[in-house]
Design an enzyme around this catalytic site. Structure first.
Site, mmCIF file in Angstrom:
data_model
loop_
_atom_site.group_PDB
_atom_site.id
_atom_site.type_symbol
_atom_site.label_atom_id
_atom_site.label_comp_id
_atom_site.label_asym_id
_atom_site.label_seq_id
_atom_site.Cartn_x
_atom_site.Cartn_y
_atom_site.Cartn_z
ATOM 1 N N CYS A 1 0.786 -1.213 0.020
ATOM 2 C CA CYS A 1 0.136 0.047 -0.060
ATOM 3 C C CYS A 1 0.831 1.298 -0.069
ATOM 4 O O CYS A 1 1.695 1.359 0.846
ATOM 5 C CB CYS A 1 -0.946 -0.155 0.953
ATOM 6 N N CYS B 1 1.015 3.370 3.057
ATOM 7 C CA CYS B 1 1.724 2.767 3.996
ATOM 8 C C CYS B 1 3.286 3.200 4.025
ATOM 9 O O CYS B 1 3.884 3.679 5.073
ATOM 10 C CB CYS B 1 1.357 1.491 4.252
#
Ligand code: FAD
Length: 504
Positions: free
Chosen positions: A30, A33
């Site tokens: 992600c 992230c």
């Protein structure tokens, strides 16, 4: 510093923990992230001292072995931050950080807000965070025997007091409380007019204002750590008895912390050339090239006495002349022995630390000398205005990687170098790169058993040593004035700042 969660440890970390825990649930694929990861790591460095009260953890929900854990905690999106109170039970799902801030300051404050929601049992290692009353302070010294009570006066929505309370929670002989500007009894008694400001109060009822360059978190914490007899918990300062028993301490040499000592540099060279390298019977391939680079930068940049420089130059020439793919340590030793005008006289024949002496024999010494040598070499290379910015740092990196006896240190240093050395010569000078990596190591080692209580691992230089290096942003956050730091490093590690005291 960040606990990595897995099936093996998740219960032992989160269930019935004496500390509160904040977990970042992320997925390695992600993008958000990935972008958030440096902030999370910076937060971990920033609140490292809060550790017994609050821990940070992380778990990669994209890893197959972890999916069971992420679903147990009802995590569906990434990154998700969850707060687990101290003494959470096995069914606790954790409290989600809704609309959480994406900066260290905001996250730190959010964390304090959540810490304050603890009811009983309060995390045992966490001091009280609520504002102190006049009555509590009046009775304070009747119930405790600490020497210093620091009172941080501030307005209600200020976080400085609580941040400093947590920053100082490892330190003994000191208590920190926040007092609100509305606490008229104390404000009037001490004549407080500035918020925030910090006052030191003692058992006789006397008080003085703590002098700091800026009324901000880092400046208070730096100043409180250096109060007399304030030490980290569990690390007793040397006593008069220690001094008698310990011959090294009896030879303690007075020194000036704002100077660099040639005795430390020469002791480091002696140990490195005669002891550390001697652990390698043969140098070949990468190790031989590391040795050649190391000697070459010493020849070029070590600001040594003529006798030492002659020795280094002839070893450098000898090494260059070696045609074999292997060089033995015994032949290097012969070269070292034979090059001095008076054999063995160029360097001391044992270590003799001055600025790097520790308060006990197992503290400081060689690693301190090695850092000092490295900083001196980067500064000297800059003064020589050479063109390859990576020349010195790469040579030092190879030395550490191949020869530094502390193998764990070498691995950590190599990881740092891999991550960031490409910045050297682009937006970071070698001098600043080494300074910032050394501070990273200082942060990691603060409070470690290897820390000498008389030389705490601080973010260096302290405001006392270089006031202009430190600043505060409009938000109250500490900032380094990079130009001032660079100027300070150039002056501190320059030839002019080298003292030859204690050299026979
Ligand atoms: P040191 O950190 O050795 O610093 C020496 C002197 O340099 C200080 O007294 C100060 O005057 C100055 N200084 C401090 N910070 C800075 C800075 N940021 N920039 C410029 N000058 C500064 N020990 C471990 O336990 N784990 C490790 O992973 C580890 N890695 C290491 C990696 C390297 C490359 C080296 C050389 C040492 C490492 N050590 C490690 C040892 C540790 O960093 C210290 O050297 C040791 O604990 C002695 O600490 P000290 O108090 O003498 O200060």
């Amino acid at each position: 510093m960040i606990v990595v969660l897995s099936l093996d440890n998740v219960d032992s970390v989160l269930v019935n923990s004496t500390a509160a825990v904040v977990v970042e649930f992320y997925a390695s694929w992600c993008g958000h992230c990935v972008a958030f990861s440096p902030v999370w790591k910076s937060l971990a460095r920033d609140i490292k001292e809060w550790k017994p009260a609050v821990d940070l953890a992380a778990i990669d929900c994209a890893s197959e072995g972890n999916t069971q854990i992420c679903s147990r905690f009802d995590v569906r999106g990434y990154p998700t931050l969850k707060f687990f109170h101290a003494y959470s039970n096995a069914n606790t799902k954790g409290q989600v950080f809704k609309a959480y801030p994406r900066d260290v300051r905001g996250l730190r404050r959010k964390l304090i807000d959540l810490m304050e929601t603890h009811k009983d049992p309060w995390p045992p290692a966490c001091p009280p965070l609520e504002p102190a009353s006049t009555a509590e302070i009046d009775n304070f010294f009747k119930t405790t025997n600490v020497e210093h009570l620091a009172l941080i006066f501030e307005i209600t929505n200020s976080y400085v007091g609580r941040e400093v309370i947590l920053d100082m929670l490892h330190y003994e002989n000191l208590a920190v409380r926040r007092v609100l500007s509305t606490e008229e009894g104390l404000v009037t008694k001490l004549g407080v007019t500035d918020f925030p400001s910090c006052y030191l109060y003692n058992s006789s009822g006397n008080f003085i204002r703590l002098k700091v360059q800026n009324e901000a978190r880092v400046f208070y914490s730096y100043a409180l750590q250096t109060l007399p007899r304030v030490v980290r918990a569990g690390i007793p300062p040397p006593t008069a008895g220690d001094l008698k028993e310990n011959p090294t301490l009896e030879q303690e040499r007075p020194f000036n912390r704002s100077r660099v000592y040639m005795a430390d540099l020469e002791s480091t060279l002696y140990y490195s050339l005669r002891v550390e390298l001697a652990a390698h019977s043969v140098f070949k391939g990468e190790a031989l090239s590391a040795l050649q680079q190391y000697i070459a930068v010493l020849v070029k940049y070590f600001p040594g006495r003529p006798l030492v420089m002659n020795m280094l130059k002839s070893v450098g020439t000898w090494l260059k002349d070696q045609k074999d793919p292997e060089v033995s340590y015994s032949s290097l030793k012969d070269a070292l022995d034979n090059t001095a005008e008076v054999p063995n006289a160029a360097l001391p024949d044992k270590v003799s630390w001055v600025g790097c002496q520790g308060s006990r024999p197992h503290f400081r010494g060689y690693p301190c000398g090695l850092w000092t040598l490295f900083h001196v070499l980067t500064v000297q290379a800059k003064e020589a205005a050479k063109t390859d910015p990576q020349e010195v740092v790469q040579a030092l990196r190879s030395y550490v990687h191949n020869f530094f006896g502390c193998r764990e240190c070498a691995t950590h240093f190599e990881n740092m170098a891999k991550d960031s050395m490409s910045q050297v010569g682009t937006w970071l000078t070698p001098v600043m790169w080494l300074w910032s990596r050394h501070n990273q190591v200082n942060n990691r080692l603060a409070g470690a058993p290897s820390e000498d209580p008389r030389f705490p691992k601080i973010q260096w230089p302290s405001p006392d040593q270089c006031p202009s290096c430190h600043g505060v942003k409009t938000t109250g956050e500490h900032t380094w004035n990079q130009d001032e730091v660079l100027a300070f490093l150039h002056s501190h590690f320059s030839s002019k700042n080298l003292l030859s005291d204690y050299i026979e």
